[in-house]
Structure formats: C-alpha cells, structure tokens
Motif scaffolding. Sequence first.
Motif, PDB file in Angstrom:
ATOM      1  N   VAL A  74     -16.112  53.732  -4.293  1.00  0.00           N
ATOM      2  CA  VAL A  74     -16.414  54.650  -3.197  1.00  0.00           C
ATOM      3  C   VAL A  74     -16.952  55.981  -3.724  1.00  0.00           C
ATOM      4  CG1 VAL A  74     -14.177  55.788  -2.910  1.00  0.00           C
ATOM      5  CG2 VAL A  74     -15.639  55.416  -0.929  1.00  0.00           C
ATOM      6  N   SER A  75     -16.649  56.322  -4.973  1.00  0.00           N
ATOM      7  CA  SER A  75     -17.122  57.591  -5.515  1.00  0.00           C
ATOM      8  C   SER A  75     -18.636  57.640  -5.594  1.00  0.00           C
ATOM      9  CB  SER A  75     -16.520  57.853  -6.900  1.00  0.00           C
ATOM     10  OG  SER A  75     -16.983  56.899  -7.839  1.00  0.00           O
ATOM     11  N   ALA A  76     -19.274  56.480  -5.682  1.00  0.00           N
ATOM     12  CA  ALA A  76     -20.733  56.435  -5.766  1.00  0.00           C
ATOM     13  C   ALA A  76     -21.398  56.216  -4.409  1.00  0.00           C
ATOM     14  CB  ALA A  76     -21.143  55.321  -6.723  1.00  0.00           C
ATOM     15  N   MET A 124      -2.888  61.758 -10.054  1.00  0.00           N
ATOM     16  CA  MET A 124      -3.954  60.757  -9.946  1.00  0.00           C
ATOM     17  C   MET A 124      -4.758  60.928  -8.675  1.00  0.00           C
ATOM     18  SD  MET A 124      -1.988  57.255  -8.793  1.00  0.00           S
ATOM     19  CE  MET A 124      -3.502  56.360  -8.686  1.00  0.00           C
ATOM     20  N   PHE A 125      -5.985  60.401  -8.711  1.00  0.00           N
ATOM     21  CA  PHE A 125      -6.821  60.238  -7.529  1.00  0.00           C
ATOM     22  C   PHE A 125      -6.872  58.752  -7.234  1.00  0.00           C
ATOM     23  CE2 PHE A 125      -8.464  64.265  -9.074  1.00  0.00           C
ATOM     24  CZ  PHE A 125      -8.628  64.979  -7.904  1.00  0.00           C
ATOM     25  N   GLY A 126      -7.022  58.409  -5.969  1.00  0.00           N
ATOM     26  CA  GLY A 126      -7.163  57.016  -5.583  1.00  0.00           C
ATOM     27  C   GLY A 126      -7.900  56.904  -4.264  1.00  0.00           C
ATOM     28  N   THR A 127      -8.417  55.735  -4.006  1.00  0.00           N
ATOM     29  CA  THR A 127      -9.097  55.459  -2.748  1.00  0.00           C
ATOM     30  C   THR A 127      -8.242  54.469  -1.979  1.00  0.00           C
ATOM     31  OG1 THR A 127     -11.204  55.761  -3.891  1.00  0.00           O
ATOM     32  CG2 THR A 127     -11.267  54.721  -1.730  1.00  0.00           C
ATOM     33  N   LEU A 128      -7.806  54.854  -0.785  1.00  0.00           N
ATOM     34  CA  LEU A 128      -6.901  54.029  -0.006  1.00  0.00           C
ATOM     35  C   LEU A 128      -7.498  53.712   1.360  1.00  0.00           C
ATOM     36  CD1 LEU A 128      -3.577  55.972  -0.726  1.00  0.00           C
ATOM     37  CD2 LEU A 128      -4.429  53.922  -1.876  1.00  0.00           C
ATOM     38  N   SER A 129      -7.008  52.655   1.959  1.00  0.00           N
ATOM     39  CA  SER A 129      -7.426  52.307   3.315  1.00  0.00           C
ATOM     40  C   SER A 129      -6.794  53.265   4.312  1.00  0.00           C
ATOM     41  CB  SER A 129      -6.978  50.883   3.658  1.00  0.00           C
ATOM     42  OG  SER A 129      -7.604  49.957   2.808  1.00  0.00           O
ATOM     43  N   TRP A 130      -7.589  53.622   5.328  1.00  0.00           N
ATOM     44  CA  TRP A 130      -7.100  54.498   6.387  1.00  0.00           C
ATOM     45  C   TRP A 130      -6.410  53.672   7.454  1.00  0.00           C
ATOM     46  CZ3 TRP A 130      -6.606  59.567   6.640  1.00  0.00           C
ATOM     47  CH2 TRP A 130      -6.355  60.155   7.870  1.00  0.00           C
ATOM     48  N   PRO A 131      -5.327  54.087   8.061  1.00  0.00           N
ATOM     49  CA  PRO A 131      -4.672  55.371   7.864  1.00  0.00           C
ATOM     50  C   PRO A 131      -3.767  55.343   6.643  1.00  0.00           C
ATOM     51  CG  PRO A 131      -3.555  54.178   9.622  1.00  0.00           C
ATOM     52  CD  PRO A 131      -4.720  53.334   9.175  1.00  0.00           C
ATOM     53  N   VAL A 132      -3.577  56.517   6.080  1.00  0.00           N
ATOM     54  CA  VAL A 132      -2.741  56.659   4.876  1.00  0.00           C
ATOM     55  C   VAL A 132      -1.349  57.020   5.318  1.00  0.00           C
ATOM     56  CG1 VAL A 132      -2.431  57.927   2.731  1.00  0.00           C
ATOM     57  CG2 VAL A 132      -4.724  57.432   3.550  1.00  0.00           C
ATOM     58  N   PHE A 144     -13.599  60.378   4.131  1.00  0.00           N
ATOM     59  CA  PHE A 144     -13.464  59.120   4.862  1.00  0.00           C
ATOM     60  C   PHE A 144     -14.811  58.409   4.925  1.00  0.00           C
ATOM     61  CE2 PHE A 144     -13.524  56.571   8.740  1.00  0.00           C
ATOM     62  CZ  PHE A 144     -12.386  55.800   8.543  1.00  0.00           C
ATOM     63  N   HIS A 145     -14.846  57.136   4.518  1.00  0.00           N
ATOM     64  CA  HIS A 145     -16.080  56.362   4.542  1.00  0.00           C
ATOM     65  C   HIS A 145     -15.741  54.876   4.607  1.00  0.00           C
ATOM     66  CE1 HIS A 145     -20.310  55.550   3.853  1.00  0.00           C
ATOM     67  NE2 HIS A 145     -19.958  54.664   2.950  1.00  0.00           N
ATOM     68  N   LYS A 146     -16.223  54.203   5.649  1.00  0.00           N
ATOM     69  CA  LYS A 146     -16.034  52.759   5.823  1.00  0.00           C
ATOM     70  C   LYS A 146     -14.572  52.334   5.695  1.00  0.00           C
ATOM     71  CE  LYS A 146     -20.676  51.406   4.585  1.00  0.00           C
ATOM     72  NZ  LYS A 146     -21.524  50.513   3.821  1.00  0.00           N
ATOM     73  N   GLY A 147     -13.690  53.080   6.353  1.00  0.00           N
ATOM     74  CA  GLY A 147     -12.281  52.722   6.382  1.00  0.00           C
ATOM     75  C   GLY A 147     -11.486  53.135   5.165  1.00  0.00           C
ATOM     76  N   LEU A 148     -12.106  53.851   4.242  1.00  0.00           N
ATOM     77  CA  LEU A 148     -11.430  54.295   3.032  1.00  0.00           C
ATOM     78  C   LEU A 148     -11.423  55.819   2.968  1.00  0.00           C
ATOM     79  CD1 LEU A 148     -13.102  51.856   0.470  1.00  0.00           C
ATOM     80  CD2 LEU A 148     -10.841  51.624   1.509  1.00  0.00           C
ATOM     81  N   VAL A 149     -10.438  56.361   2.278  1.00  0.00           N
ATOM     82  CA  VAL A 149     -10.350  57.810   2.104  1.00  0.00           C
ATOM     83  C   VAL A 149      -9.837  58.091   0.691  1.00  0.00           C
ATOM     84  CG1 VAL A 149      -7.991  58.023   3.009  1.00  0.00           C
ATOM     85  CG2 VAL A 149      -9.565  59.942   3.201  1.00  0.00           C
ATOM     86  N   VAL A 150     -10.326  59.179   0.114  1.00  0.00           N
ATOM     87  CA  VAL A 150      -9.889  59.584  -1.217  1.00  0.00           C
ATOM     88  C   VAL A 150      -8.594  60.380  -1.076  1.00  0.00           C
ATOM     89  CG1 VAL A 150     -10.487  60.845  -3.316  1.00  0.00           C
ATOM     90  CG2 VAL A 150     -12.275  59.672  -2.020  1.00  0.00           C
ATOM     91  N   CYS A 151      -7.630  60.064  -1.936  1.00  0.00           N
ATOM     92  CA  CYS A 151      -6.328  60.723  -1.923  1.00  0.00           C
ATOM     93  C   CYS A 151      -6.008  61.256  -3.311  1.00  0.00           C
ATOM     94  CB  CYS A 151      -5.237  59.736  -1.512  1.00  0.00           C
ATOM     95  SG  CYS A 151      -5.463  59.074   0.146  1.00  0.00           S
ATOM     96  N   CYS A 152      -5.070  62.170  -3.361  1.00  0.00           N
ATOM     97  CA  CYS A 152      -4.645  62.736  -4.637  1.00  0.00           C
ATOM     98  C   CYS A 152      -3.150  63.014  -4.593  1.00  0.00           C
ATOM     99  CB  CYS A 152      -5.406  64.033  -4.918  1.00  0.00           C
ATOM    100  SG  CYS A 152      -5.022  64.793  -6.514  1.00  0.00           S
ATOM    101  N   SER A 153      -2.509  62.817  -5.729  1.00  0.00           N
ATOM    102  CA  SER A 153      -1.122  63.258  -5.880  1.00  0.00           C
ATOM    103  C   SER A 153      -1.054  64.201  -7.071  1.00  0.00           C
ATOM    104  CB  SER A 153      -0.178  62.065  -6.065  1.00  0.00           C
ATOM    105  OG  SER A 153      -0.457  61.364  -7.251  1.00  0.00           O
ATOM    106  N   TYR A 154      -0.162  65.174  -6.967  1.00  0.00           N
ATOM    107  CA  TYR A 154      -0.022  66.136  -8.053  1.00  0.00           C
ATOM    108  C   TYR A 154       1.364  66.766  -8.009  1.00  0.00           C
ATOM    109  CZ  TYR A 154      -1.661  69.208  -4.236  1.00  0.00           C
ATOM    110  OH  TYR A 154      -1.850  69.842  -3.036  1.00  0.00           O
ATOM    111  N   TRP A 155       1.744  67.326  -9.142  1.00  0.00           N
ATOM    112  CA  TRP A 155       3.029  67.984  -9.309  1.00  0.00           C
ATOM    113  C   TRP A 155       2.831  69.480  -9.174  1.00  0.00           C
ATOM    114  CZ3 TRP A 155       6.991  64.596  -9.828  1.00  0.00           C
ATOM    115  CH2 TRP A 155       6.671  63.306 -10.256  1.00  0.00           C
TER     116      TRP A 155
END
Length: 101
Positions: free
Chosen positions: A26-28, A93-101, A70-81
């Motif tokens: 999805v990044s591209a 990390m960054f990740g691409t997950l299906s919506w809804p998250v 958000f693009h084609k049912g996916l969204v970029v997410c991030c977790s951090y401390w």
Amino acid sequence: MVSPNSGWQLVGFEKCLEQWELNEPVSAVLDDMGLIVADWIFSRASNPYEGVQREPGFSNLWFGHIPGTFHKGLVVCCSYWIEEQTSTVRCNMFGTLSWPV
C-alpha cells in the motif's frame, strides 16, 4: 530526529518507516502516501498523544491509524512508546491494517 521547540525527541521512526515501505504494497499505491506518513510522524513531536490510544496491558505503548492513509479498505497504523521521563517517543512499528481498526 528532534523537532525544534517541541520538547519531544522522536526515535526510530525513520528505520520503521523504511521497513514498512519495503514490506507493504500500500505504500506504493498513492504517490503521496510517504509524505502523509512523514507529516504525521513530525506531528508526534508536538503532541504524541493526539489521535492515538494507549494499548491495553501496556503502561506506555500507544497505537493509532494515520489520517489520510485510508485506501481500498486499508489504513496505515503506527504503534510507539512514550517515555515521559526522557520526553522520548520511540517507534515500535508501522503496519497496514484492514478498516475498521
């Protein structure tokens, strides 16, 4: 990575972003996806709590989706401390997950 006058130091975001871009198709998809994510990263230096939630079971792990990705049912997410004592925001990390998250 330190934002001027922010007080919060960003650590590991570049490395995690590079890893995500290598592994996630999805990044591209959108030409400006990397710019959207980069702008969001820098916004963490102003207020790392904005638009994210604490992960249950962890005292300082935060997670959220990145607005505008958000693009084609996916969204970029991030977790951090968030380390308040040192004013450090450390990317998990960054990740691409299906919506809804």
